[in-house]
Scaffold this motif. Sequence first.
Motif, PDB file in Angstrom:
ATOM      1  N   UNK A  49       0.826  -1.212   0.000  1.00 14.85           N
ATOM      2  CA  UNK A  49       0.000   0.000   0.000  1.00 14.85           C
ATOM      3  C   UNK A  49       0.856   1.256   0.000  1.00 14.85           C
ATOM      4  N   UNK A  50       2.123   1.125   0.394  1.00 14.07           N
ATOM      5  CA  UNK A  50       3.011   2.275   0.511  1.00 14.07           C
ATOM      6  C   UNK A  50       3.921   2.457  -0.700  1.00 14.07           C
ATOM      7  N   UNK A  51       3.762   1.624  -1.707  1.00 11.37           N
ATOM      8  CA  UNK A  51       4.606   1.751  -2.895  1.00 11.37           C
ATOM      9  C   UNK A  51       4.301   3.034  -3.642  1.00 11.37           C
ATOM     10  N   UNK A  52       5.350   3.733  -4.043  1.00 15.72           N
ATOM     11  CA  UNK A  52       5.178   4.956  -4.837  1.00 15.72           C
ATOM     12  C   UNK A  52       4.523   4.640  -6.173  1.00 15.72           C
ATOM     13  N   UNK A  53       4.940   3.555  -6.775  1.00 13.78           N
ATOM     14  CA  UNK A  53       4.423   3.155  -8.086  1.00 13.78           C
ATOM     15  C   UNK A  53       3.450   1.993  -7.874  1.00 13.78           C
ATOM     16  N   UNK A  63      -8.022   3.343  -5.999  1.00 10.15           N
ATOM     17  CA  UNK A  63      -6.581   3.296  -5.761  1.00 10.15           C
ATOM     18  C   UNK A  63      -6.304   3.612  -4.292  1.00 10.15           C
ATOM     19  N   UNK A  64      -5.251   3.036  -3.760  1.00  6.88           N
ATOM     20  CA  UNK A  64      -4.895   3.217  -2.353  1.00  6.88           C
ATOM     21  C   UNK A  64      -4.012   4.438  -2.134  1.00  6.88           C
ATOM     22  N   UNK A  65      -3.157   4.753  -3.077  1.00 12.57           N
ATOM     23  CA  UNK A  65      -2.180   5.818  -2.887  1.00 12.57           C
ATOM     24  C   UNK A  65      -2.801   7.171  -2.528  1.00 12.57           C
ATOM     25  N   UNK A  66      -3.921   7.582  -3.116  1.00 11.08           N
ATOM     26  CA  UNK A  66      -4.515   8.857  -2.682  1.00 11.08           C
ATOM     27  C   UNK A  66      -4.908   8.854  -1.200  1.00 11.08           C
TER      28      UNK A  66
END
Length: 121
Positions: A49-53, A63-66
């Motif tokens: 979940x913490x991956x930049x890409x 998406x999880x990144x936002x």
Amino acid sequence: MATPDALLVIVRHAPHSSNWLREGLDAALVAAAFGQPVHLLFMGQGIMALLKEQGSGAPGQKATLPTIDMLEMYDIDKLWVTEGALQGMYLSADSLVGGVTMITEQEVPGILQQHSKILNF
């Protein structure tokens, strides 16, 4: 290291394998919105979940990144990742978003003991 009354949310599931990650992050955000200090510990596949890409999930999955990027707005600034989980996934710390603190597996019991409220996702 930890705030005594903080909620610890442990995230163990990958972003697109189930709803567990999303539910864990939602629980953290809701608690923080009500003024509860929240810390996050990412273990196992949860570190994805913490991956930049990040790749996108199945159609209809958010998406999880936002959501990860929003954590700071809710004063959730303690994001821990175990070095063993990172090595087990053949990832480097550089592949993760900023603000993540690397810890050893030996530090996990101490973190657990510092939190009286723990949610496991």
